[in-house]
Design an enzyme around this catalytic site. Structure first.
Site, PDB file in Angstrom:
ATOM      1  CE1 TYR A 101      -3.627   2.776   1.004  1.00 19.07           C
ATOM      2  CE2 TYR A 101      -1.991   3.601   2.207  1.00 19.07           C
ATOM      3  CZ  TYR A 101      -3.108   3.684   1.615  1.00 19.07           C
ATOM      4  OH  TYR A 101      -3.932   4.755   1.983  1.00 19.07           O
ATOM      5  CD  GLU A 191      -5.768   4.750  -1.000  1.00 15.72           C
ATOM      6  OE1 GLU A 191      -5.957   5.112   0.185  1.00 15.72           O
ATOM      7  OE2 GLU A 191      -6.775   4.408  -1.584  1.00 15.72           O
TER       8      GLU A 191
END
Length: 380
Positions: A101, A191
């Protein structure tokens, strides 16, 4: 301002961030044609402004042509968190060797930009943050330096995400480009979830999420064109048009507050007593009863709301005007849920007098009001 994944990926490509390519379709037939052009297997991904697409059935792997049209039609018939699916992204299926991530946002508490990373992948990143916070990695950067960020500055975090030097260097390059993009496009969030390594050892963004600062749209014409009003929360759009700040949440206690800071504190104390706020709603500093009527309408559009907590600290806002707005709302439409109200400040005695004799619960303090609202939402 939210944009779709396929739009975010196009911006990624403009800045040289490697992404999985794909095509966009609005019908099942168009999705089938796109899948045939790309080549099977493919992944069909619902394009909606919300998370949880996979759990809602909005992301499907399609291995054969025979099932592509039916699968596409099923996804296009979905409504995910009250948002209908109107578009699909058709992307080639990728074999994932490793996934992590990675995101970039502003930490307003620390007054810095911060990269957030997690080496264990990001599917359940929120849960990881709760159960294993030590696995959430941070790299703080002065916001003014984002546009000129170098890969070398990013290596301390990139090296913790990938032990392989080549993959770490590739990730550091991506991070530097994220910084440039963040500044030049006035982003609020960039993101990548997940950032992957495929079987060939190539690092790329399998998904992309970008939030743009809508306060900067006056200088970002290219951002304006990305807005998809059909995919935004209509209640939030109506609130903005009415001069209210409204954000829908998932709880059962509707909130009506004057002032953003007080609204945040109200939600915090609701959670402190074991409840869940259904919304953030700031009616602002004016004393316009019409705003209160509009606020009631917005809160009551949420069928999950079991009780409304009104918390007013009167400064510029007069408590008697808020009370008049509440009474006006009661006359215009039927409010079927209980109301707890705390009025403090300018003309609070007059406001309370106006509400005397109603079925509303008038609280002396915010603590009392929040506790009563939580108890009522839980049937106690």
């Amino acid at each position: 301002m939210k944009i779709h994944e396929y739009q975010a990926k196009r911006i990624f490509q403009e800045y040289g961030i490697p992404v999985s390519t794909g095509m966009v379709a609005e019908t099942a037939m168009a999705a089938l044609a796109a899948a045939k052009e790309i080549g099977f297997p493919v992944v069909l991904k619902a394009q909606v402004h919300t998370g949880g697409r996979g759990k809602a059935g909005g992301i499907k792997l399609v291995k054969m042509e025979a099932e592509a049209e039916t699968t596409a039609r099923d996804i296009l018939n979905l409504t995910i968190k009250d948002l209908p699916v109107r578009k699909l992204l058709i992307a080639p299926a990728v074999e994932i060797k490793t996934e992590v991530y990675l995101s970039l946002l502003i930490d307003r508490g620390a007054s810095v930009a911060v990269f957030i990373g997690c080496a264990e992948g990001g599917v359940e990143i929120e849960q990881t943050a709760k159960t294993n916070p030590e696995k959430i990695l941070r790299l703080e950067v002065k916001a003014a330096g984002l546009a000129s960020l170098t890969p070398e500055q990013c290596l301390p975090l990139a090296g913790k995400l990938f032990a392989d030097p080549g993959q770490a260097n590739a990730t550091a390059e991506i991070m530097a480009k994220m910084g440039q993009m963040f500044m030049e496009r006035d982003c609020a969030l960039v993101e990548i979830n997940p950032l992957i390594v495929d079987n060939d050892g190539i690092v790329s963004a399998l998904d992309a999420k970008v939030l743009l600062d809508d306060n900067a749209l006056f200088r970002q014409e290219q951002n304006k064109s990305l807005r998809d009003l059909d995919s935004e929360d209509l209640v939030e759009l109506d609130a903005k048009a009415a001069g209210l700040s409204f954000i829908r949440l998932d709880g059962e206690i509707g909130c009506m507050v004057n002032g953003a800071g007080l609204a945040m504190a109200t939600m915090d104390i609701i959670k402190h007593f074991g409840g869940e706020p259904a919304n953030f709603l700031d009616v602002g500093g004016s004393s316009n009863p019409d705003k209160v009527v509009t606020a009631f309408k917005m809160i009551l559009k949420d069928q999950k709301v079991k009780v409304i907590l009104i918390n007013i600290f009167g400064g510029i806002t007069r408590c008697d005007d808020i009370a008049n707005g509440i009474l006006a709302a009661m006359k215009q439409f039927k409010v079927t849920v209980p109301i707890v109200i705390r009025l403090v400040g300018t003309n609070e005695k007059e406001g309370r007098a106006l509400l005397a004799g109603t079925e509303m619960v008038v609280a002396e303090t915010l603590e009392e009001g929040a506790r009563r609202a939580v108890e009522m939402s839980q049937g106690r």
